[in-house]
Design a protein around this motif. Structure first.
Motif, PDB file in Angstrom:
ATOM      1  N   LEU A  97       2.414  -8.212   1.611  1.00 42.80           N
ATOM      2  CA  LEU A  97       1.827  -8.642   2.874  1.00 42.80           C
ATOM      3  C   LEU A  97       2.268 -10.072   3.121  1.00 42.80           C
ATOM      4  N   SER A  98       2.925 -10.290   4.258  1.00 44.59           N
ATOM      5  CA  SER A  98       3.411 -11.626   4.589  1.00 44.59           C
ATOM      6  C   SER A  98       2.254 -12.501   5.058  1.00 44.59           C
ATOM      7  N   LEU A  99       2.156 -13.675   4.464  1.00 41.95           N
ATOM      8  CA  LEU A  99       1.144 -14.657   4.863  1.00 41.95           C
ATOM      9  C   LEU A  99       1.743 -15.737   5.749  1.00 41.95           C
ATOM     10  N   GLY A 100       3.058 -15.628   6.006  1.00 41.45           N
ATOM     11  CA  GLY A 100       3.758 -16.636   6.790  1.00 41.45           C
ATOM     12  C   GLY A 100       4.274 -17.750   5.894  1.00 41.45           C
ATOM     13  N   GLY A 101       5.225 -18.479   6.390  1.00 42.13           N
ATOM     14  CA  GLY A 101       5.781 -19.594   5.639  1.00 42.13           C
ATOM     15  C   GLY A 101       6.450 -19.175   4.340  1.00 42.13           C
ATOM     16  N   GLY A 102       6.941 -17.940   4.296  1.00 43.10           N
ATOM     17  CA  GLY A 102       7.610 -17.461   3.094  1.00 43.10           C
ATOM     18  C   GLY A 102       6.666 -17.098   1.959  1.00 43.10           C
ATOM     19  N   ARG A 103       5.366 -17.001   2.232  1.00 42.82           N
ATOM     20  CA  ARG A 103       4.377 -16.635   1.218  1.00 42.82           C
ATOM     21  C   ARG A 103       3.965 -15.181   1.391  1.00 42.82           C
ATOM     22  N   PHE A 104       3.771 -14.495   0.256  1.00 45.14           N
ATOM     23  CA  PHE A 104       3.404 -13.091   0.267  1.00 45.14           C
ATOM     24  C   PHE A 104       2.346 -12.824  -0.790  1.00 45.14           C
ATOM     25  N   ILE A 105       1.577 -11.767  -0.573  1.00 40.58           N
ATOM     26  CA  ILE A 105       0.715 -11.255  -1.640  1.00 40.58           C
ATOM     27  C   ILE A 105       1.072  -9.784  -1.837  1.00 40.58           C
ATOM     28  N   ASP A 106       0.967  -9.331  -3.085  1.00 41.54           N
ATOM     29  CA  ASP A 106       1.270  -7.939  -3.396  1.00 41.54           C
ATOM     30  C   ASP A 106       0.206  -7.029  -2.799  1.00 41.54           C
ATOM     31  N   LEU A 107       0.651  -5.870  -2.339  1.00 40.82           N
ATOM     32  CA  LEU A 107      -0.236  -4.921  -1.692  1.00 40.82           C
ATOM     33  C   LEU A 107       0.250  -3.514  -2.016  1.00 40.82           C
ATOM     34  N   PRO A 108      -0.558  -2.689  -2.689  1.00 40.83           N
ATOM     35  CA  PRO A 108      -0.132  -1.320  -2.951  1.00 40.83           C
ATOM     36  C   PRO A 108      -0.185  -0.487  -1.669  1.00 40.83           C
ATOM     37  N   VAL A 109       0.862   0.311  -1.459  1.00 39.90           N
ATOM     38  CA  VAL A 109       0.972   1.141  -0.258  1.00 39.90           C
ATOM     39  C   VAL A 109       1.444   2.529  -0.662  1.00 39.90           C
ATOM     40  N   ARG A 110       0.963   3.532   0.041  1.00 39.59           N
ATOM     41  CA  ARG A 110       1.441   4.904  -0.164  1.00 39.59           C
ATOM     42  C   ARG A 110       1.539   5.578   1.202  1.00 39.59           C
ATOM     43  N   PHE A 111       2.619   6.325   1.399  1.00 44.67           N
ATOM     44  CA  PHE A 111       2.795   7.112   2.613  1.00 44.67           C
ATOM     45  C   PHE A 111       2.471   8.564   2.307  1.00 44.67           C
ATOM     46  N   VAL A 112       1.750   9.194   3.230  1.00 41.61           N
ATOM     47  CA  VAL A 112       1.319  10.576   3.046  1.00 41.61           C
ATOM     48  C   VAL A 112       1.769  11.394   4.248  1.00 41.61           C
ATOM     49  N   TYR A 113       2.266  12.592   3.966  1.00 41.52           N
ATOM     50  CA  TYR A 113       2.630  13.526   5.027  1.00 41.52           C
ATOM     51  C   TYR A 113       1.824  14.793   4.812  1.00 41.52           C
ATOM     52  N   ARG A 114       1.202  15.264   5.880  1.00 42.13           N
ATOM     53  CA  ARG A 114       0.403  16.496   5.831  1.00 42.13           C
ATOM     54  C   ARG A 114       0.985  17.499   6.822  1.00 42.13           C
ATOM     55  N   GLY A 115       1.230  18.708   6.340  1.00 46.52           N
ATOM     56  CA  GLY A 115       1.750  19.759   7.197  1.00 46.52           C
ATOM     57  C   GLY A 115       0.840  20.072   8.374  1.00 46.52           C
ATOM     58  N   GLU A 116      -0.452  19.808   8.235  1.00 51.41           N
ATOM     59  CA  GLU A 116      -1.404  20.066   9.323  1.00 51.41           C
ATOM     60  C   GLU A 116      -1.237  19.082  10.483  1.00 51.41           C
ATOM     61  N   ALA A 117      -0.563  17.966  10.234  1.00 53.46           N
ATOM     62  CA  ALA A 117      -0.284  16.963  11.271  1.00 53.46           C
ATOM     63  C   ALA A 117       1.215  16.667  11.207  1.00 53.46           C
ATOM     64  N   PRO A 118       2.048  17.613  11.650  1.00 49.36           N
ATOM     65  CA  PRO A 118       3.480  17.551  11.374  1.00 49.36           C
ATOM     66  C   PRO A 118       4.252  16.408  12.031  1.00 49.36           C
ATOM     67  N   PHE A 119       3.681  15.760  13.018  1.00 48.62           N
ATOM     68  CA  PHE A 119       4.394  14.676  13.695  1.00 48.62           C
ATOM     69  C   PHE A 119       4.124  13.304  13.082  1.00 48.62           C
ATOM     70  N   SER A 120       3.165  13.212  12.157  1.00 41.10           N
ATOM     71  CA  SER A 120       2.750  11.881  11.725  1.00 41.10           C
ATOM     72  C   SER A 120       2.792  11.685  10.221  1.00 41.10           C
ATOM     73  N   VAL A 121       2.776  10.424   9.840  1.00 41.10           N
ATOM     74  CA  VAL A 121       2.571  10.007   8.457  1.00 41.10           C
ATOM     75  C   VAL A 121       1.353   9.092   8.439  1.00 41.10           C
ATOM     76  N   VAL A 122       0.742   8.997   7.290  1.00 43.07           N
ATOM     77  CA  VAL A 122      -0.400   8.110   7.111  1.00 43.07           C
ATOM     78  C   VAL A 122      -0.003   7.071   6.070  1.00 43.07           C
ATOM     79  N   MET A 123      -0.281   5.824   6.375  1.00 46.98           N
ATOM     80  CA  MET A 123      -0.041   4.747   5.422  1.00 46.98           C
ATOM     81  C   MET A 123      -1.386   4.341   4.843  1.00 46.98           C
ATOM     82  N   GLU A 124      -1.519   4.514   3.526  1.00 44.00           N
ATOM     83  CA  GLU A 124      -2.753   4.194   2.814  1.00 44.00           C
ATOM     84  C   GLU A 124      -2.544   2.939   1.969  1.00 44.00           C
ATOM     85  N   PHE A 125      -3.657   2.335   1.611  1.00 43.72           N
ATOM     86  CA  PHE A 125      -3.639   1.144   0.769  1.00 43.72           C
ATOM     87  C   PHE A 125      -4.530   1.403  -0.443  1.00 43.72           C
ATOM     88  N   PRO A 126      -4.032   2.176  -1.431  1.00 46.93           N
ATOM     89  CA  PRO A 126      -4.858   2.558  -2.586  1.00 46.93           C
ATOM     90  C   PRO A 126      -5.406   1.343  -3.329  1.00 46.93           C
TER      91      PRO A 126
END
Length: 151
Positions: A27-56
């Motif tokens: 995650l960019s904090l600006g000024g070249g500073r970042f913090i780590d952030l876990p991310v996962r992308f999920v695809y569900r056949g029941e919603a075939p046009f979209s992906v979900v971005m989660e933050f476990p």
């Protein structure tokens, strides 16, 4: 978009779903500073046009974001998106070697840098294997959707 149940564990919940492993995003904090952030992308056949971005592991208030699978695919190659979600490919000339996902909401804007190859591989090898591009609309029950909208 809050309200979706996240997929438990590191992998897909069922044969009709697919998820990336948890990725080490920043995650960019600006000024070249970042913090780590876990991310996962999920695809569900029941919603075939979209992906979900989660933050476990994040505070539940962080929620999830749902956006177009095609937007994510296009954003791997060129800047894409016009609304709350914008995606830009790596830009080595600006010193950014990761995929940039910019999320805009009522509480502000967040720029999240995600490793490119795991996302590209997951889209190609898993998500598009479940539902190829161009056939998503065949999986929608349009009568049920109309009833839900009019209902």
């Amino acid at each position: 978009m809050p309200g979706r149940d996240p997929i438990p564990g590191p992998g897909p919940a069922s044969d009709a779903d697919s998820a990336t492993p948890v990725l080490d995003a920043q995650l960019s904090l600006g000024g070249g500073r970042f913090i780590d952030l876990p991310v996962r992308f999920v695809y569900r056949g029941e919603a075939p046009f979209s992906v979900v971005m989660e933050f476990p592991g994040s505070d539940p208030a962080v929620g999830t974001w749902e956006f177009s699978r095609d937007l994510l695919w296009k954003g791997l190659r060129r800047p894409a998106g016009m609304g709350d979600v914008r995606i830009s490919p790596p830009c080595r000339c600006h010193g950014r070697g990761r995929l940039r996902i910019t999320l805009r909401g009522d509480d502000g804007t967040a720029a999240i840098d995600v490793p490119v190859e795991p996302v590209r591989s997951w889209l190609h090898e898993q998500s598009f294997a479940l539902v190829p591009r161009g056939v998503e609309s065949e999986l929608i029950d349009w009568d049920a959707e109309l009833i839900r909208l009019v209902g």
